[in-house]
Design a protein around this motif. Sequence first.
Motif, PDB file in Angstrom:
ATOM      1  N   MET A   1       0.845  -1.173   0.000  1.00 12.87           N
ATOM      2  CA  MET A   1       0.000   0.000   0.000  1.00 12.87           C
ATOM      3  C   MET A   1       0.890   1.237   0.000  1.00 12.87           C
ATOM      4  O   MET A   1       1.854   1.302   0.752  1.00 12.87           O
ATOM      5  CB  MET A   1      -0.818  -0.058   1.267  1.00 12.87           C
ATOM      6  N   LEU A   2       0.551   2.192  -0.846  1.00 11.41           N
ATOM      7  CA  LEU A   2       1.304   3.436  -0.927  1.00 11.41           C
ATOM      8  C   LEU A   2       0.364   4.617  -0.754  1.00 11.41           C
ATOM      9  O   LEU A   2      -0.790   4.569  -1.195  1.00 11.41           O
ATOM     10  CB  LEU A   2       2.010   3.548  -2.285  1.00 11.41           C
ATOM     11  N   LYS A   3       0.839   5.660  -0.151  1.00 10.42           N
ATOM     12  CA  LYS A   3       0.026   6.861   0.031  1.00 10.42           C
ATOM     13  C   LYS A   3      -0.353   7.459  -1.321  1.00 10.42           C
ATOM     14  O   LYS A   3       0.468   7.517  -2.236  1.00 10.42           O
ATOM     15  CB  LYS A   3       0.817   7.919   0.801  1.00 10.42           C
ATOM     16  N   THR A   4      -1.568   7.923  -1.416  1.00  5.23           N
ATOM     17  CA  THR A   4      -2.155   8.629  -2.563  1.00  5.23           C
ATOM     18  C   THR A   4      -2.247   7.800  -3.845  1.00  5.23           C
ATOM     19  O   THR A   4      -2.693   8.307  -4.849  1.00  5.23           O
ATOM     20  CB  THR A   4      -1.427   9.955  -2.873  1.00  5.23           C
ATOM     21  N   ILE A   5      -1.832   6.553  -3.831  1.00  6.26           N
ATOM     22  CA  ILE A   5      -1.983   5.694  -5.007  1.00  6.26           C
ATOM     23  C   ILE A   5      -3.141   4.743  -4.756  1.00  6.26           C
ATOM     24  O   ILE A   5      -3.170   4.043  -3.743  1.00  6.26           O
ATOM     25  CB  ILE A   5      -0.691   4.921  -5.324  1.00  6.26           C
ATOM     26  N   ASP A   6      -4.081   4.731  -5.665  1.00  4.96           N
ATOM     27  CA  ASP A   6      -5.265   3.884  -5.542  1.00  4.96           C
ATOM     28  C   ASP A   6      -4.841   2.428  -5.329  1.00  4.96           C
ATOM     29  O   ASP A   6      -4.046   1.894  -6.113  1.00  4.96           O
ATOM     30  CB  ASP A   6      -6.104   4.016  -6.814  1.00  4.96           C
ATOM     31  N   PRO A   7      -5.349   1.762  -4.288  1.00  7.02           N
ATOM     32  CA  PRO A   7      -4.945   0.384  -4.006  1.00  7.02           C
ATOM     33  C   PRO A   7      -5.341  -0.619  -5.092  1.00  7.02           C
ATOM     34  O   PRO A   7      -4.813  -1.735  -5.111  1.00  7.02           O
ATOM     35  CB  PRO A   7      -5.617   0.065  -2.669  1.00  7.02           C
ATOM     36  N   ALA A   8      -6.226  -0.253  -6.002  1.00  5.78           N
ATOM     37  CA  ALA A   8      -6.573  -1.163  -7.100  1.00  5.78           C
ATOM     38  C   ALA A   8      -5.438  -1.275  -8.118  1.00  5.78           C
ATOM     39  O   ALA A   8      -5.393  -2.223  -8.896  1.00  5.78           O
ATOM     40  CB  ALA A   8      -7.847  -0.689  -7.801  1.00  5.78           C
ATOM     41  N   LEU A   9      -4.532  -0.315  -8.113  1.00  6.61           N
ATOM     42  CA  LEU A   9      -3.429  -0.314  -9.075  1.00  6.61           C
ATOM     43  C   LEU A   9      -2.292  -1.197  -8.579  1.00  6.61           C
ATOM     44  O   LEU A   9      -1.668  -0.908  -7.561  1.00  6.61           O
ATOM     45  CB  LEU A   9      -2.928   1.117  -9.305  1.00  6.61           C
ATOM     46  N   ASN A  10      -2.016  -2.259  -9.305  1.00  6.20           N
ATOM     47  CA  ASN A  10      -0.920  -3.158  -8.937  1.00  6.20           C
ATOM     48  C   ASN A  10       0.379  -2.699  -9.606  1.00  6.20           C
ATOM     49  O   ASN A  10       0.384  -1.787 -10.435  1.00  6.20           O
ATOM     50  CB  ASN A  10      -1.274  -4.610  -9.283  1.00  6.20           C
ATOM     51  N   ALA A  11       1.470  -3.333  -9.255  1.00  2.00           N
ATOM     52  CA  ALA A  11       2.789  -2.915  -9.745  1.00  2.00           C
ATOM     53  C   ALA A  11       2.893  -2.970 -11.266  1.00  2.00           C
ATOM     54  O   ALA A  11       3.482  -2.069 -11.883  1.00  2.00           O
ATOM     55  CB  ALA A  11       3.877  -3.779  -9.111  1.00  2.00           C
ATOM     56  N   ASP A  12       2.306  -3.983 -11.887  1.00  2.00           N
ATOM     57  CA  ASP A  12       2.389  -4.100 -13.344  1.00  2.00           C
ATOM     58  C   ASP A  12       1.643  -2.965 -14.042  1.00  2.00           C
ATOM     59  O   ASP A  12       2.131  -2.394 -15.021  1.00  2.00           O
ATOM     60  CB  ASP A  12       1.835  -5.443 -13.811  1.00  2.00           C
ATOM     61  N   VAL A  13       0.471  -2.616 -13.536  1.00  2.00           N
ATOM     62  CA  VAL A  13      -0.302  -1.524 -14.123  1.00  2.00           C
ATOM     63  C   VAL A  13       0.415  -0.198 -13.882  1.00  2.00           C
ATOM     64  O   VAL A  13       0.518   0.638 -14.793  1.00  2.00           O
ATOM     65  CB  VAL A  13      -1.746  -1.505 -13.578  1.00  2.00           C
ATOM     66  N   LEU A  14       0.932   0.009 -12.676  1.00  2.00           N
ATOM     67  CA  LEU A  14       1.676   1.243 -12.391  1.00  2.00           C
ATOM     68  C   LEU A  14       2.873   1.389 -13.318  1.00  2.00           C
ATOM     69  O   LEU A  14       3.142   2.482 -13.833  1.00  2.00           O
ATOM     70  CB  LEU A  14       2.137   1.262 -10.932  1.00  2.00           C
ATOM     71  N   HIS A  15       3.575   0.306 -13.557  1.00  2.00           N
ATOM     72  CA  HIS A  15       4.728   0.357 -14.465  1.00  2.00           C
ATOM     73  C   HIS A  15       4.291   0.779 -15.871  1.00  2.00           C
ATOM     74  O   HIS A  15       4.926   1.626 -16.506  1.00  2.00           O
ATOM     75  CB  HIS A  15       5.435  -1.002 -14.509  1.00  2.00           C
ATOM     76  N   ALA A  16       3.220   0.191 -16.362  1.00  2.00           N
ATOM     77  CA  ALA A  16       2.738   0.523 -17.706  1.00  2.00           C
ATOM     78  C   ALA A  16       2.288   1.981 -17.788  1.00  2.00           C
ATOM     79  O   ALA A  16       2.617   2.676 -18.753  1.00  2.00           O
ATOM     80  CB  ALA A  16       1.594  -0.411 -18.102  1.00  2.00           C
TER      81      ALA A  16
END
Length: 151
Positions: A1-16
């Motif tokens: 879990m990261l501050k201000t980043i929607d928890p639905a976003l996983n590492a692969d999606v964040l990278h893309a």
Amino acid sequence: MLKTIDPALNADVLHALRAMGHGDRLVICDTNFPADSIARQTRLGHLLRIDNVTAARAARAVLSLLPLDTFVDDAAVRMEIVGAPDEVPDVQQEVQGEIDRAEGRRWPLVGVERHAFYARAKEAYCVIATGERRFYGCFLFTKGVIAPDAE
């Protein structure tokens, strides 16, 4: 879990999302979309997932970080219903609401015929499959830019 980043976003999606540039497109799709076969033809080359959420919930998460492109008329696209292209089902109205909320104004969600949508999806940067089970829960978003801070 990261501050201000929607928890639905996983590492692969964040990278893309981070790797995409201005003008790159992404697909958010429902469970009936040929996600894997189309994703293999995209720039990324493999399928991303935000499982167990609706298309609107996935759009909210993605649009919390992704600016839409103001230089094109079709930065937000929906798949039209076969035989009823002007009909906008609930799933698309919900995503329209998420787009408007993220952009802070009414943003046009442009309809595209089903096969033309598939063709555009193959040219996208990536495909994100969701748990959306309602028909026509398929969308294309074009990444815009973030202006520099005023000095």
